[in-house]
Design a protein around this motif. Structure first.
Motif: not given
Length: 136
Positions: A83-87
């Motif tokens: 999630a952090r990678l894409v967001d």
């Protein structure tokens, strides 16, 4: 179900896209760092998309290193939630970016493209109206 199991189910035609993306977002991924001269995260460009490499475990990262003929060197990496990678990371990339998971695993690789539902809407190529990154 863990991400690798969801990828396997999806590749067999039994998976659910929503569950796959959910497991991807919850998974802790290993993202190799680029060399000192370029900095940042290791990636490749294909089809006009920058693909950030991510791996579900050190063994998958090791297979990638071996496939590149670079198994003998140290592979520093960042541990990060999908999630952090894409967001947070994808929006910082210049141009469209997606995530390539376990790319050296012939039967376990999965691409998470820069489309709505995977990356933030402002980064989703399917929501762009003019091809330059502006929303329609």
């Amino acid at each position: 179900m863990e991400l690798t199991a969801e990828i396997a189910a999806y590749r067999l035609g039994n998976g659910d896209p929503g569950r796959l993306v959910g497991e991807f977002r919850r998974a802790v991924l290993l993202v190799p760092l680029a060399d000192e001269t370029t900095g940042g995260l290791m990636s490749a460009v294909s089809g006009g998309i920058r693909w950030l490499y991510a791996f579900t475990d050190e063994e998958s990262l090791g297979r990638f290193a071996e496939a590149r003929g670079e198994a003998g060197r140290e592979w520093p990496y960042l541990s990060i939630l999908g999630a952090r990678l894409v967001d947070a990371v994808v929006p910082e990339v210049d141009g469209p970016a997606g995530i390539a998971v376990n790319v050296a695993d012939e039967d376990g690789a999965m691409l998470f493209p820069p489309v709505a539902g995977i990356v933030p809407d402002g980064c989703a190529v399917d929501l762009r109206g003019d091809g330059n990154g502006e929303a329609a």
